[in-house]
Enzyme design. Structure first.
Site, PDB file in Angstrom:
ATOM      1  CG  HIS A 198      -1.986  -0.858   0.945  1.00 50.58           C
ATOM      2  ND1 HIS A 198      -3.504  -0.599   1.532  1.00 50.58           N
ATOM      3  CD2 HIS A 198      -2.257  -1.997   0.584  1.00 50.58           C
ATOM      4  CE1 HIS A 198      -4.148  -1.621   1.246  1.00 50.58           C
ATOM      5  NE2 HIS A 198      -3.465  -2.576   0.346  1.00 50.58           N
ATOM      6  CG  HIS A 256      -5.172 -11.889  -2.500  1.00 52.99           C
ATOM      7  ND1 HIS A 256      -6.298 -11.369  -2.954  1.00 52.99           N
ATOM      8  CD2 HIS A 256      -4.880 -10.556  -1.766  1.00 52.99           C
ATOM      9  CE1 HIS A 256      -6.901 -10.060  -2.897  1.00 52.99           C
ATOM     10  NE2 HIS A 256      -5.580  -9.619  -2.163  1.00 52.99           N
TER      11      HIS A 256
END
Length: 760
Positions: A125, A286
């Site tokens: 991020h 993920h």
């Protein structure tokens, strides 16, 4: 100057028609419950000053040129981060990080006893704000520490990740920036969970104040960043305000995998990722960790850090439900893990995605997600804290999109079939993600820098010859003067080459001479026909010199282009009566077309360049606003921008030989005539009757037409701040100062991409 400015807690809306600065209190702006969308409304406290734009919204904002001043840096002007970083024992730092990853803290427990996935999200991020259209965002500067990013919904609870890292930062201090530490920690997290990374480069210096970047026109977090035609608004990459990429529940929370795939492709494409890189990043990321939605965010979670009480000491999203942490943690409201082994790199994400039929469900927090239709999967995933509990795997709508979109599906299946291919693709995509904003490899430092040149790094060839000396430079100058090229031609070409630089992501610039390659050679702003003429003559000079007997010394075309511009400036200064020598440092090289990705470089094309009085009608911002934007990309100050515009006008360096703003009777002479004549009260300015954006200067007594100018020209007499600077250069005693200041600012632009000189 990496971005649009942020001074005090004020929002600067670069994308509005007038680049309005809207004054709002931080508390009002950033009080956000994670999944809710709180309106951003103006709020004032007594005694708070109003900006000029509060009273006059159309007033030109120059604050982009005053951002990240040296006075903000507590390390001081003489501190050299690169030198400090190179004294660091990177191996020791990585060992310390590895220990921290598996040392849970009671105040914020680690899922599965390992902070690795948490820190991967932090690094992702931090870097994932990068957008290719204007080069803003990215990991450099560690802007995740500051508002608004530290309080974005998508960054919920990453305040804890940075606090967990504080002991490492505290130990190594100025030798290790937050920007480098966060990326390095993401790498170590991957490595300790069984993944071989592609490499790591240090060299990210920290910022000391927030960038105030245009993140979208929405007045609420989670508002849509698309225009009225449904297109993602440029230069944005995230599809909704406050997200890094896309809404995991689907566009605007609608669980439509097909529409989600469109959003993913557009968002990741805006960050320079192709389909294979996109699938690799999503599937690789993920593979690890879990989502957190133990209960409803709107009922349990408090304000973001920027709006939390002072006693919270910069932490936010306080969770009042249960213990508020660990098994009760709430971040996105989505809940669960993708694989049965969330702290090791496996192919389980892909196996589960294609091995089960997925049906819609809701998390305990009320978020829309997907679960296997087959009940046999209900016990597949271990609980993050209680070994006696098991759960089914889950998927986001954006995960299901990889299964439904034909291109993504084909790539994902190839990764599932060939795990080694998957590993290699994820390693390279991760490296690109966390290094994309650093510029060329010459800005990479440390023992883990990969040796391979990658096309997205805008590679340059190595120097394989001796540099020219002062005698050679003098000889080359004479040959340029004898070539028949004019001062405006030389200046325009050098400026076009160097001013392609973007201070945001350190791309572009004169090094590489890419102005002779596609796509730059065909940009309208570069006057392609004239450019070819100039380059042909400079190349003939280069060839003659390099083919001669000069003891192995050679000159690159990149150097010769800049030297030609310098010659033009020197000739113009001499004509003005102030002979100068423009600094020149050889060392540039010439890239080839194979080292230049046409699509990647296309985003560098200026749609406006006020220094050459160029403005494309497609721009949403005014010419004056675009001038400030371009100047900020060139890391210029207000005086530097001012003196360069005035100098470029009298040098007759406008695009297309336009005479707009050439306020002198002696074009090609480096005089202060532009400012003298602009501020001359015997001239009355009015809008031209036949051409929008053009102004005519008439003699007040005779009404005779004296001059024509653009919005960019007249702003230096209209804007009070710019007029104050223009008055300095228009003064009778400023003629020599004008020349000296122009030369200094010119040399700054010519060397913006000479990172080797800057390190010296």
């Amino acid at each position: 100057m990496k971005g649009t400015p942020f001074r005090s807690p004020h929002l600067y809306q670069e994308g509005s028609s007038c680049m309005h600065r809207t004054i709002r209190s931080v508390a009002a702006v950033l009080t956000v419950v994670l999944s809710a969308t709180i309106p951003m409304v103006p709020a004032w406290s007594d005694g708070e000053p109003r900006s000029i734009q509060f009273w006059w919204p159309d007033h030109l904002d120059l604050s982009p040129l005053r951002q990240h001043a040296a006075e903000s840096d507590p390390l001081g002007a003489n501190f050299n981060y690169i030198k400090a970083f190179q004294t660091l024992d990177l191996g020791a730092v990585k060992k310390d990080i590895a220990v921290l990853l598996k040392t849970p803290q009671d105040w914020w427990p680690a899922d599965y006893g390992n902070y690795g996935p948490f820190f991967i999200r932090m690094a992702w991020h931090g870097a994932g704000t990068y957008r290719t259209y204007d080069g803003r965002g990215g990991a450099s500067g560690a802007q995740q520490r500051f508002e608004p990013l530290n309080s974005w919904p998508d960054n919920a609870n990453l305040d804890k990740a940075r606090r967990l890292l504080w002991p490492i930062k505290k130990k190594y201090g100025e030798k290790l920036s937050w920007g480098d530490l966060m990326v390095l920690t993401g790498n170590v997290a991957l490595e300790t969970m069984g993944f071989k990374t592609y490499g790591f480069a240090g060299g990210r210096t920290d910022d000391w104040e927030p960038d105030l970047i245009y993140w979208g026109s929405g007045a609420k977090f989670m508002s849509n960043n698309r225009d009225k035609n449904g297109k993602l608004e440029k230069p944005l990459a995230a599809t909704q305000m406050g997200l890094i990429y896309v809404n995991p529940e689907g566009p605007n929370g609608v669980p439509d995998p097909v529409a989600a795939a469109r959003d993913i492709r557009e968002a990741f494409g805006g960050m320079a990722m192709d389909d294979e890189e996109t699938v690799a990043l999503i599937a690789g990321g993920h593979t690890f960790g879990k989502a957190h939605g133990a209960a409803s965010p709107s009922k349990c979670v408090g304000p973001a850090p920027a709006a939390a009480g002072i006693e919270e000491q910069g932490l936010g999203w306080k969770n009042k439900c249960g213990t508020g942490k660990g098994p009760d943690a709430i971040t996105s409201g989505l809940e669960g893990a993708w694989s049965a082994d969330p702290v090791n790199f496996t192919s389980q994400y892909l196996d589960n995605l294609f091995g089960f039929d997925w049906v819609l469900t809701k998390s305990p927090g009320g978020a829309v997600q997907w679960k296997p239709k087959d009940a046999s999967a209900d016990q597949l995933v271990p609980d993050a804290f209680d070994a006696s509990k098991r759960h089914p795997p889950m998927m986001f709508t954006t995960d299901i999109a990889l299964k439904t979109d034909p291109s993504y599906r084909k790539i994902a299946l190839s990764f599932q079939k060939d795990p080694e291919k998957f590993k290699a693709a994820f390693a390279r995509a991760w490296f690109k993600l966390v290094h994309r904003d650093m510029g060329p490899r010459s800005r990479y430092f440390g023992p883990e820098v990969p040796k391979e040149d990658l096309l997205w790094q805008d590679p340059l060839p190595a120097i394989t010859y001796k540099a020219v000396d002062e005698a050679d430079i003098t000889d080359l100058k004479q040959k340029i003067l004898a070539s028949g090229l004019t001062v405006p031609e030389l200046v325009r070409t050098a400026w076009g080459s160097a001013a392609s630089f973007r201070g945001t992501d350190k791309r572009g610039g004169a090094n590489g001479a890419r102005i002779r390659l596609a796509p730059e050679k065909d940009w309208p702003v570069n006057d392609p026909q004239e450019l070819k003429k100039v380059l042909d003559k400079l190349e003939s000079i280069q060839t003659a010199f390099n083919d001669g007997n000069h003891d192995g010394k050679k000159i690159s075309l990149a150097d010769l282009i800049v030297l030609g511009g310098n010659v033009g400036v020197e000739e113009a200064a001499k004509k003005a009566g102030y002979p100068v020598t423009v600094p020149f440092a050889p060392g540039r090289v010439d890239a080839v077309q194979a080292q230049t990705d046409v699509k990647s470089f296309a985003v560098l094309e200026p749609t406006a360049d006020g220094f050459r009085n160029y403005y494309a009608s497609s721009n949403q911002l005014s010419p004056a606003e675009m001038l400030v934007t371009r100047a900020s990309m060139l890391n210029l100050t207000v005086p530097e921008m001012t003196v360069l515009v005035g100098g470029m006008r009298v040098l007759d360096a406008n695009e297309g030989h336009s005479q707009l703003g050439v306020l002198t009777d002696h074009p090609g002479v480096l005089s202060n005539d532009f400012f003298v004549n602009l501020l001359d009260m015997s001239t009355k300015w009015s809008k031209a009757a036949d051409t929008a954006g053009v102004y005519e200067g008439h003699d007040r007594k005779t009404d005779a037409l004296r001059w024509k100018g653009s919005t960019v020209d007249l702003i230096f007499g209209s804007n009070s701040e710019l007029r104050a600077v223009a008055e300095v250069y228009a003064s009778d005693d400023a003629k020599e100062k004008f020349v000296r200041d122009f030369v200094a600012a010119w040399n700054k632009v010519m060397t913006l991409d000479r990172f080797d000189l800057q390190r010296q």
